[in-house]
Write a protein that holds these residues in place. Structure first.
Motif, PDB file in Angstrom:
ATOM      1  N   LEU A  30       0.799  -1.233   0.000  1.00 42.86           N
ATOM      2  CA  LEU A  30       0.000   0.000   0.000  1.00 42.86           C
ATOM      3  C   LEU A  30       0.828   1.278   0.000  1.00 42.86           C
ATOM      4  N   GLY A  31       2.126   1.151   0.175  1.00 42.58           N
ATOM      5  CA  GLY A  31       3.009   2.310   0.115  1.00 42.58           C
ATOM      6  C   GLY A  31       2.725   3.355   1.170  1.00 42.58           C
ATOM      7  N   ASN A  32       2.568   4.576   0.709  1.00 42.85           N
ATOM      8  CA  ASN A  32       2.407   5.712   1.614  1.00 42.85           C
ATOM      9  C   ASN A  32       1.137   5.659   2.451  1.00 42.85           C
ATOM     10  N   MET A  33       0.119   4.945   2.002  1.00 46.06           N
ATOM     11  CA  MET A  33      -1.081   4.791   2.843  1.00 46.06           C
ATOM     12  C   MET A  33      -0.725   4.033   4.114  1.00 46.06           C
ATOM     13  N   ALA A  34       0.028   2.942   3.976  1.00 38.24           N
ATOM     14  CA  ALA A  34       0.446   2.172   5.149  1.00 38.24           C
ATOM     15  C   ALA A  34       1.431   2.966   5.996  1.00 38.24           C
ATOM     16  N   MET A  35       2.296   3.727   5.359  1.00 39.81           N
ATOM     17  CA  MET A  35       3.265   4.528   6.100  1.00 39.81           C
ATOM     18  C   MET A  35       2.560   5.597   6.927  1.00 39.81           C
ATOM     19  N   ALA A  36       1.540   6.215   6.365  1.00 39.39           N
ATOM     20  CA  ALA A  36       0.767   7.211   7.112  1.00 39.39           C
ATOM     21  C   ALA A  36       0.007   6.549   8.259  1.00 39.39           C
ATOM     22  N   ALA A  37      -0.502   5.346   8.028  1.00 43.65           N
ATOM     23  CA  ALA A  37      -1.196   4.616   9.103  1.00 43.65           C
ATOM     24  C   ALA A  37      -0.221   4.283  10.235  1.00 43.65           C
ATOM     25  N   TYR A  38       0.999   3.881   9.887  1.00 44.99           N
ATOM     26  CA  TYR A  38       2.005   3.603  10.912  1.00 44.99           C
ATOM     27  C   TYR A  38       2.292   4.866  11.720  1.00 44.99           C
ATOM     28  N   MET A  39       2.430   5.982  11.020  1.00 48.05           N
ATOM     29  CA  MET A  39       2.705   7.248  11.713  1.00 48.05           C
ATOM     30  C   MET A  39       1.551   7.600  12.652  1.00 48.05           C
ATOM     31  N   LEU A  40       0.322   7.413  12.216  1.00 48.31           N
ATOM     32  CA  LEU A  40      -0.822   7.675  13.094  1.00 48.31           C
ATOM     33  C   LEU A  40      -0.783   6.779  14.325  1.00 48.31           C
ATOM     34  N   TRP A  41      -0.422   5.513  14.148  1.00 48.84           N
ATOM     35  CA  TRP A  41      -0.300   4.579  15.268  1.00 48.84           C
ATOM     36  C   TRP A  41       0.759   5.055  16.260  1.00 48.84           C
ATOM     37  N   GLN A  42       1.910   5.487  15.726  1.00 44.75           N
ATOM     38  CA  GLN A  42       2.981   5.979  16.588  1.00 44.75           C
ATOM     39  C   GLN A  42       2.570   7.255  17.317  1.00 44.75           C
ATOM     40  N   LEU A  43       1.908   8.156  16.621  1.00 45.42           N
ATOM     41  CA  LEU A  43       1.465   9.417  17.232  1.00 45.42           C
ATOM     42  C   LEU A  43       0.404   9.170  18.303  1.00 45.42           C
ATOM     43  N   TRP A  44      -0.483   8.223  18.047  1.00 44.87           N
ATOM     44  CA  TRP A  44      -1.539   7.898  19.003  1.00 44.87           C
ATOM     45  C   TRP A  44      -0.949   7.403  20.318  1.00 44.87           C
ATOM     46  N   LYS A  45       0.172   6.668  20.239  1.00 47.52           N
ATOM     47  CA  LYS A  45       0.798   6.109  21.434  1.00 47.52           C
ATOM     48  C   LYS A  45       1.609   7.136  22.226  1.00 47.52           C
TER      49      LYS A  45
END
Length: 116
Positions: A86-101
């Motif tokens: 998924l490329g950048n979609m997955a990368m943005a999701a990872y970033m959201l996960w990290q920011l949420w934590k």
């Protein structure tokens, strides 16, 4: 920092999902991939190939950061697969996960560096 990166990540996901829906409505990705693999010189410029290499090396650079942050191979592989698919979609999701934590008062180092 946290709010800005969260908004940016959400915008990336929204725009990429939107443009993917738009592109898929015009032509499925499957015949495009098949055409590039089966007939690479058939109307596909060398810049298409160069752009794909550039994008996937960028995905792998980002994944190396994930591999650094996480010591578990399960987590590392669990993120490698969606990033490559998924490329950048997955990368943005990872970033959201990290920011949420992150706690509200976290700094950039808390986001970027491995936690103890």
């Amino acid at each position: 920092m946290k709010i800005g990166l969260t908004l940016f990540s959400l915008a990336v996901i929204a725009v990429l999902v939107g443009v993917s829906i738009w592109a898929t409505d015009r032509i499925s990705i499957v015949p495009v991939i098949e055409a590039v693999l089966q007939r690479p010189g058939d109307g596909h410029t060398p810049w298409l190939v160069a752009t794909l290499f550039d994008a996937y090396f960028g995905f792998l650079w980002f994944w190396l950061w994930i591999a650094y942050k996480h010591t578990s191979w399960v987590v590392r592989i669990a993120w490698l697969i969606p990033i490559l698919a998924l490329g950048n979609m997955a990368m943005a999701a990872y970033m959201l996960w990290q920011l949420w934590k992150l706690p509200p008062d976290a700094g950039v180092q808390d986001l970027l560096l491995r936690r103890a």
